[in-house]
Enzyme design. Structure first.
Site, mmCIF file in Angstrom:
data_model
loop_
_atom_site.group_PDB
_atom_site.id
_atom_site.type_symbol
_atom_site.label_atom_id
_atom_site.label_comp_id
_atom_site.label_asym_id
_atom_site.label_seq_id
_atom_site.Cartn_x
_atom_site.Cartn_y
_atom_site.Cartn_z
ATOM 1 N N ASP A 1 -70.037 8.050 13.795
ATOM 2 C CA ASP A 1 -69.194 6.899 13.002
ATOM 3 C C ASP A 1 -69.728 6.746 11.497
ATOM 4 O O ASP A 1 -69.187 6.005 10.761
ATOM 5 C CB ASP A 1 -69.385 5.677 13.940
ATOM 6 C CG ASP A 1 -68.279 5.416 14.838
ATOM 7 O OD1 ASP A 1 -67.330 6.232 14.677
ATOM 8 O OD2 ASP A 1 -68.669 4.504 15.729
ATOM 9 N N ASP B 1 -61.390 8.470 22.717
ATOM 10 C CA ASP B 1 -62.729 7.483 22.396
ATOM 11 C C ASP B 1 -63.312 7.118 23.826
ATOM 12 O O ASP B 1 -62.827 7.208 25.019
ATOM 13 C CB ASP B 1 -62.319 6.412 21.722
ATOM 14 C CG ASP B 1 -63.595 6.317 20.637
ATOM 15 O OD1 ASP B 1 -64.756 6.643 20.955
ATOM 16 O OD2 ASP B 1 -63.271 5.654 19.668
#
Ligand code: GLA
Length: 805
Positions: A600, A530
């Site tokens: 997301d 990430d």
């Protein structure tokens, strides 16, 4: 005219893709042929590289020099000596005829600004956006480069800056490379322009290498990966993928205005807001199935800019490369051979005469076969369960193991432990950088936890965010100078965290070793990498003040170096990259990670647009897609399990649910979707994508994927919003073999039916296939007459499978 053919690979007579060069007495033409496209330019009499053509294949022996005889726009010509009546070109008319009128400099001035060029300097008459800018010792940035030499090579030479990601080939017969060298004789600054044509596509990979061979150091203030000039058209349109967090890569098409338009990022990542991919089309907005499209896609993940400039005379220039904003690079002199070269990232130029669909299919194949790490090319990833939306930061080992056990019952193969497992991480405020298991949550070490997950029958994957450090971390307390920060200024926090200074070798080593230790500490098969904030305070304490403009690019090179080392040493760990969802979804990342978390936003209806937009450039196989809970955590919207599953099947297919909460019926339902996915995943991962309904135009979305041999296909259709009283069009297939017979079967027919008494949607124990039984039809019938669809509620979906008889 006398042709002095010096070198030619793959002569174009029979149209074998490749490069052919023809040397005439006063000019040289370079012709680059792809599968069905040509790209042609020449060296003009002044030593400029003059662009002639990019488009559909042209007849092999045709000489395109006549194209320089363009219409001359109105010129200032008080003495009337320019021959504007005879429609002659800028070279012969402006440059040659008029020495007596304006003198040589004036003539160059006029000619250069209206020419189509492959490479353009600023300050000597071309007032459009230049391809580069280099500041010499005397402070001048003038640097008119002239053609010097060329080379044609089989295959694709490596980039000198080995950290940069690049498209690869396995055999030198797959592509041909042309290198053209241009030099400024006053300063000995030169550039090499590389063009690699990929023979089985209509794709050319371009890049540039700058070389300072002068007496003194020079500062490179701009270097694009390519300049592409297009001749005048009535209109030009640009399609880009823009958005925000949770709304990434929406398709945005606009007519280009006069002047400069810029698609860019200065965030240190390619970003949620823009994507380093654009499509140019002329006259009409790019259409799905017809018309010419020209794609530019940077193989780069940092600050970029793609500028489009419609000039005064309606010609279009597109420059793509590292963003010059916040960029400069100190080039050593000829004696500093380790620092006097700078390499641009690659840019993928793709041409399609069959609209956006053709362009995407070529891009997809190329990314699947020539960009993502070799070892993952034909491997469908394991179906995974990710703990993030199930537990967020609230878990201990027992929870993780129970999730694995429950997931196993549905046939899930991999558990990914997301954020919260390290340091003292109970929330986003601490511990990034301290990559050791959090004892409170994982008391017996990671290996023990992984063992238990493996015992439950699942492989194990783990989340990391290696480029970051929390202000509240052991790492920051010990090395507060290891982050990007401007001396004497306060730090800018983002999500409570700071960005590590990956321009520094010691920090690179720390991150690499921390990851290596982690990867070797347990049986790790997958890593979610990430990157959750953008770059600010762009300054490195290790670089001199005159090198601070290098930080953003050096940061990117640092990231790539770490990736390169780790992926080489741990080839069996599959990496999924991520950046606050889909904030770094680009071809640079795909060179190291075969898949990227798309967004997301896991809401199925939002994902239709996000995944559809992303598919313009990037294949379905690269899109991280999971089924998540309802109501959705980002949109509070509820969609059926079927729709969520079908959407996730159009990507890497996994779950962000808590399987401990599943009833036996839920587990059975999920299991049935996993079985469907297993059955069709090869088609989805290796087939050609045909987009059928555009969600940005139709409040519905449909596409189909056809295997390369056209023996199998699968079509998905989704209804975002029903309009009562109007019918949906039949689903007209694309890409099937017209003469083949296909058995058409509806996969997972609807089981949600309306309870007439209450009006509620309820599950029935049987499915209701739209067609009743399977039908057998020819490909052409399916394409022309289509298949019926039937949507009962907003967010409803249909899936058809086609198998040739
Ligand atoms: C990012 C990712 C999410 C999740 C969180 C964890 O936002 O996109 O999927 O991993 O970080 O902090």
């Amino acid at each position: 005219m006398n042709i002095l053919r010096r070198y030619s690979i793959a002569p174009s007579e029979n149209h074998t893709p490749g490069v052919s060069v023809k040397e005439y007495e006063s000019r040289i033409t370079f012709r680059i042929d792809g599968r069905e496209s040509s790209y042609v330019f020449q060296v003009d009499k002044e030593g400029n590289l003059e662009h002639l053509y990019w488009g559909a294949l042209i007849a092999p022996e045709d000489d395109l020099t006549y194209l320089t005889k363009c219409n001359i726009p109105g010129l200032f010509d008080p003495t009337g000596i320019l021959d504007t009546n005879t429609n002659t070109n800028s070279d012969e008319n402006i440059l040659i005829r008029n020495d007596s009128a304006f003198g040589r400099e004036r003539q160059n001035f006029v000619g250069k600004n209206s020419k189509l060029l492959e490479w353009s300097d600023g300050g000597t008459g071309d007032f459009r956006e230049p391809s580069f800018k280099v500041k010499h010792k005397n402070g001048s940035t003038n640097c008119p480069l002239k053609y010097k030499d060329y080379k044609v090579m089989k295959g694709k030479p490596d980039i000198l800056e080995s950290a940069l990601p690049s498209v690869y080939v396995e055999s030198e017969n797959e592509c041909t490379t042309l290198e053209v060298i241009m030099v400024d004789e006053v300063t000995d600054f030169s550039v090499s322009l590389f063009y690699t044509v990929m023979h089985k596509y209509d794709i050319i990979i371009r890049r540039v290498q700058a070389h300072n061979n002068g007496e003194y150091p020079a500062v490179l203030e701009k270097l694009v990966s390519c300049t592409v000039d297009f001749d005048a058209e009535y209109e030009y349109h640009l399609t880009q993928l823009s958005g925000s967090w949770a709304r990434e890569r929406h398709i945005n098409t606009n007519k280009l205005p006069n002047g400069v338009s810029n698609v860019k990022s200065v965030r240190g990542t390619s970003s949620h807001q823009s994507n380093p991919f654009v499509v140019i089309s002329s006259d009409f907005e790019a259409e799905e199935d017809f018309g010419q499209c020209f794609g530019l896609c940077l193989v780069y993940s940092g600050n970029f800019s793609i500028t489009s400039e419609i000039s005064e005379n309606k010609r279009l220039r597109v420059n793509a490369g590292i963003n010059e904003e916040m960029f400069s690079w100190l080039l050593g002199s000829k004696t500093d051979s380790d620092s006097n070269v700078f390499c641009s990232p690659e840019v993928i130029l793709s041409y399609s005469g069959n609209g956006l669909g053709g362009l995407s299919r070529d891009m997809h194949r190329m990314i699947r076969e020539n960009l993502i790490p070799k070892q993952w090319r034909y491997k469908v990833p394991l179906t995974c369960i990710n703990t993030w939306e199930a537990t967020y930061f609230n878990f201990v080992q027992k929870d993780v193991v129970e999730i694995a056990q429950a997931a196993k019952n549905a046939g899930i193969e991999l558990l990914v432990l997301d954020d919260g497992w390290f340091g003292k991480r109970d929330n986003p405020t601490s511990s990034l950088g301290d990559w050791v298991p959090y004892e409170k949550k994982i008391p017996n070490g990671l290996n023990n936890l992984v063992q238990e997950v493996n015992d439950a029958g699942l492989e194990f994957g783990i989340w990391v965010e290696p480029e970051m450090v929390s202000a509240d971390s052991k790492l920051f307390r010990e090395h507060s100078d290891w982050c990007l920060r401007v001396p004497d200024r306060s730090l800018t926090l983002g999500r409570h965290q700071l960005v590590l200074d990956l321009t520094r070798d010691d920090v690179i080593d720390y991150v690499y070793n921390a990851m290596k230790d982690l990867f070797t500490s347990a049986n790790i098969k997958y890593v979610k990498w990430d990157m959750n904030r953008h770059l600010t305070d762009i300054y490195s304490s290790k670089l001199d003040s005159n090198r601070q403009g290098e930080v953003s690019h050096r940061f990117m090179l640092g990231v790539y170096k770490i990736f390169k080392k780790l992926t080489t040493e741990f080839p069996s760990i599959r990496i999924e990259t991520c950046s606050g969802g889909g904030g770094r979804f680009d071809a640079g990342m795909l060179a190291f990670s075969s898949q990227i978390w798309t967004s997301d936003n896991t809401d199925a209806l939002s994902r239709m647009e996000i995944q559809y937009g992303t598919s313009l450039a990037y294949p379905l196989s690269t899109m991280g897609a999971h089924v998540s809970a309802v109501p959705n955590h980002q949109t509070n919207r509820s969609t059926s399990m079927k729709t969520r599953s079908l959407l996730a099947m159009c990507g890497t297919f996994g779950y962000e649910l808590d399987p401990r909460k599943w009833t036996t019926k839920d587990t059975e339902e999920i299991k049935s979707y996993i079985e469907i996915f297993k059955n069709i995943s090869k088609v989805i991962y290796e087939g050609d994508l045909y987009r059928l309904w555009n969600p940005f135009k139709t409040k519905s979305m449909a596409w189909m994927i056809v295997s390369q041999d056209k023996k199998r296909a699968v079509a998905f259709a989704f209804k975002v919003q029903r309009e009562i009283g109007s019918l949906d069009p039949r689903l007209k297939t694309r890409g099937l073999d017209g003469d083949k017979l296909y058995n058409v079967k509806e996969l997972c027919p609807r089981t949600l039916v309306v309870n007439k008494a209450s009006g509620a949607l309820e599950h029935s124990s049987v499915g209701y296939p739209i067609l009743g039984d399977d039908i057998v039809l020819k490909g052409k019938t399916l394409e022309r007459a289509g298949l019926p669809v039937n949507f009962l509620f907003d967010g409803d979906s249909v899936c058809y499978e086609f198998c040739s008889k």
